[in-house]
Design a protein around this motif. Structure first.
Motif, short mmCIF file in Angstrom:
data_model
loop_
_atom_site.label_atom_id
_atom_site.label_comp_id
_atom_site.label_asym_id
_atom_site.label_seq_id
_atom_site.Cartn_x
_atom_site.Cartn_y
_atom_site.Cartn_z
N ILE A 110 0.53 -1.50 0.32
CA ILE A 110 0.00 -0.05 0.70
C ILE A 110 1.00 1.28 -0.24
O ILE A 110 0.74 1.99 -0.85
CB ILE A 110 -0.99 -0.28 1.40
N GLU A 111 1.95 1.57 0.65
CA GLU A 111 3.21 2.26 0.48
C GLU A 111 3.47 2.23 -0.56
O GLU A 111 3.13 3.78 -1.11
CB GLU A 111 4.43 1.94 1.49
N LYS A 112 3.79 1.26 -1.51
CA LYS A 112 4.46 1.41 -2.90
C LYS A 112 2.95 1.77 -3.87
O LYS A 112 3.54 2.74 -4.54
CB LYS A 112 4.89 0.85 -3.41
N LEU A 113 1.88 1.66 -3.67
CA LEU A 113 0.62 2.00 -4.39
C LEU A 113 0.58 3.74 -3.67
O LEU A 113 0.35 4.47 -5.49
CB LEU A 113 -0.30 1.22 -3.69
N ASN A 114 1.17 3.58 -2.65
CA ASN A 114 0.89 5.44 -3.27
C ASN A 114 1.96 5.91 -3.17
O ASN A 114 1.73 7.41 -3.85
CB ASN A 114 1.53 5.62 -1.63
N SER A 115 2.65 5.89 -3.88
CA SER A 115 4.03 6.25 -4.84
C SER A 115 3.83 6.25 -6.01
O SER A 115 5.10 6.23 -7.22
CB SER A 115 5.59 5.30 -4.63
N LEU A 116 2.45 5.15 -6.50
CA LEU A 116 1.94 5.07 -8.05
C LEU A 116 1.98 6.42 -9.01
O LEU A 116 0.48 6.93 -8.12
CB LEU A 116 1.49 4.17 -8.14
N GLU A 117 1.71 6.88 -10.08
CA GLU A 117 1.09 7.93 -11.23
C GLU A 117 -0.97 7.03 -10.63
O GLU A 117 -0.61 6.07 -11.55
CB GLU A 117 1.79 8.39 -11.70
N VAL A 173 -2.44 0.02 6.57
CA VAL A 173 -3.17 1.48 6.90
C VAL A 173 -2.24 2.12 5.47
O VAL A 173 -1.26 2.35 5.65
CB VAL A 173 -2.37 1.28 7.78
N LEU A 174 -3.49 2.82 5.34
CA LEU A 174 -3.11 3.68 4.03
C LEU A 174 -1.90 5.02 5.15
O LEU A 174 -2.34 5.72 5.77
CB LEU A 174 -4.22 4.62 3.81
N PRO A 175 -1.14 4.43 4.21
CA PRO A 175 0.24 6.28 4.98
C PRO A 175 -0.36 7.63 4.42
O PRO A 175 -1.21 7.56 3.81
CB PRO A 175 1.04 6.12 4.31
N GLU A 176 -0.70 8.53 5.92
CA GLU A 176 -1.25 9.66 5.55
C GLU A 176 -0.02 10.84 4.84
O GLU A 176 0.93 10.57 4.83
CB GLU A 176 -1.22 10.11 6.67
#
Length: 351
Positions: free
Chosen positions: A58-65, A240-243
């Protein structure tokens, strides 16, 4: 989705001649356990089937465009190179590499360096159930090799921009491949996480995490709905989705401490110049008295010489005499005037 499988060999598709006396079933081939095959090619590591844990994913996902789906224009399977190419150069095509990695109790055709899987057992991650795989014209598709991120989806989320070599690597990357139930793979088609997830809920987090790993590796983007479906799936596994990291508050500049103004050195005033003793003004010189020339006394007025009046002329005896003398008319007081000549007594005689 990937349904590409090697075409059946002649021995799989043809029937023996009536005169032949086969020693085996018409559809069978010699098979030996993989571990007994001489000079068997290296089997792809099972680590390639693993994925990031849910939190890392989920943290890696947060970095994707995040972008919309690009047009499918120009998509063709050939854009991703030869199907099941031997990109790792171990002598086996990619399909057989994945079968050898994911199946158990594997048998192979002798003399193929273990590169032709004849049978095996698959614990299918999608349905889930156990599939007894047997190579054959009507049975090979029972187990298919799925592109976890489908080729079509990749094409529409950035693969158009990567090189042909990288696309071929993508299509044959063990990280993006799983041996799965054939009908489940057909049902998935080229769907993403927003439109299709495995029936096996316990495998969904692994499945979504693998998609994220693949997209990150090949610099592909995710669609908004796809990303939300991935987040929802991973949250169910405890992620947990990082803020969003708030922008650091601007640091107020430290007040500049002005250096104290140097105390000016006392200005020593130059001593007042000694008073100049002015020479006393010279006494005014009295102008020399002007000696006026003595004024000559005015001459005593000369008394006018007395006018000696001629004796008064005798009055004309008559006006005729006056006219003759050219004296007429005569005015009172003129010589020759006589009252007797002024008859009207107006002061003019001999008019």
């Amino acid at each position: 989705m990937a349904t590409e499988s090697p075409s059946p060999t002649a021995s799989e598709s043809s029937s023996p001649s009536p005169s032949a006396t086969p020693s085996h079933s018409p559809t069978s081939e010699e098979a030996v356990p993989l571990e007994k095959e001489k000079n068997a090619a290296t089997v792809v590591s099972k680590d390639t089937a693993a994925s990031s844990d849910s939190q890392a994913a989920i943290e890696k996902l947060n970095s994707l465009e995040v972008k919309g789906r690009a047009p499918k224009t120009g998509y063709n399977r050939s854009q991703f190179g030869q199907a099941w190419a031997d990109v790792d150069h171990n002598g086996c095509d990619t399909r057989n590499d994945i079968l050898r990695r994911d199946l158990t109790s594997i048998t192979v055709k002798p003399g193929t360096q273990g590169c032709k899987v004849m049978s095996g057992v698959l614990d299918d991650p999608y349905v889930p159930h156990t599939i007894q795989f047997k190579r054959g014209k009507d049975t090979s598709d029972d187990v298919q090799i799925d592109h976890v991120v489908s080729l079509s989806d990749a094409w529409q989320t950035g693969a158009q921009a990567i090189s042909a070599t990288d696309r071929e690597q993508f299509a044959n990357d063990p990280m993006n491949l799983l041996a799965v139930d054939g009908p489940a793979n057909q049902a998935k088609g080229d769907g993403d996480a927003a439109t299709w997830l495995p029936n096996n809920k316990e495998f969904r987090c692994t499945y979504v995490s693998k998609q994220i790993d693949v997209k990150a590796k090949y610099h592909l983007w995710v669609k908004e709905a796809e990303k939300q479906a991935m987040i929802d799936t991973l949250k169910n596994c405890g992620a947990v989705l990082p803020e969003k990291t708030a922008a650091p508050a601007p640091v107020a500049p430290k007040p500049t401490q002005e250096a104290p103004a140097p105390t000016p050195a006392p200005v020593k005033e130059a001593p007042a110049p000694a008073p100049v003793e002015q020479a006393p003004a010279p006494a005014p010189i009295a102008p020399a008295p002007v000696q006026q020339a003595p004024v000559a006394p005015a001459p005593a007025p000369v008394a006018p010489a007395p006018v000696q009046q001629a004796p008064a002329a005798s009055p004309f005896p008559n006006c005729a005499a006056a006219r003759q003398a050219g004296a007429a008319p005569l005015y009172a007081g003129q010589p020759g005037y006589a009252l007797k000549l002024d008859r009207d007594r107006d002061g003019v005689a001999c008019e």
